[in-house]
Scaffold this motif. Sequence first.
Motif: not given
Length: 287
Positions: A50-61, A267-279
């Motif tokens: 139910s939480t929207p993802v900003d695909a453009t921001l995800a790519v930019r991060q 800052d990987l806040s958008e990818l955090f929404k999928g349960g992941g970050s840097v590693k």
Amino acid sequence: MTIADFAGGPAADIAAATPRARTPSLRRYAMTVPTFFTVEYAINPWMDTSTPVDATLAVRQWEQLLSTYRTLGHTVEMVEPVAGLPDMVYAANGGLVVDGTAIVARFAYPQRAGEAAAYAEWMSSRGFEPHHTHHVNEGQGDLLVVGSTILAGYGFRTDRRAHAEVAELTGLPVVSLELVDPRFYHLDTALAVLDDTTIAYYPPAFSDDARAQLQRLFPDAVEVGSADAYVLGLNVVSDGKHVVLPANATGFAAQIAELGFEPIGVDLSELFKGGGSVKCCTLEVYS
């Protein structure tokens, strides 16, 4: 973002003692651009459809993470994203490549199963012979190399029986560590490898036996608090000196700066929404 950007927070309390000098080494990574990233299903506690993802921001991060690695001098190879596989950006789960041996992931959930073929194809294109395990393994999400040892998580995704297969294929000792908190469903969400002898981890994510093993093997390990663990602050990539980590893991940044590491927040806040970050976004090719 470097440790200077954390001024005024926990970093301000760093001890005056001279930190140990750290030496970086050049690394080789594989990454997949989040072209098709979205959260359309929930297979870990961080995912909320139910939480929207900003695909453009995800790519930019993601591009900022890529730029950080290249600025540090590391080699980054691209794995082609596949439509219909939104989690492919989490390249670490694609497998394990160490000392010339490539092991392809066998995913626990059908939503991610197709990623295995894509990462196997990438391995083959780079001259590796992809090996498969009979039991579920989710690559470097649960298989972290520390020096000449592999720390292997189990409890939520990777099947403990795959650990023996990994040991046989790589010829390296494998230490099995049980995860008990579903928020830390992969080992790389609860434990960070900082160099060949140094780790950091979040103790409550592990069983009593696993904590005892970690204390025995790494008596000087950095223990991270809940505030940093809950932003996936341990989901880091280190070259032995520079530690690329989530930008909001400020307490952990201060801890490792005190030890002579150089934290670099991304800052990987958008990818955090999928349960992941840097590693999660970084598959390391260990030579």
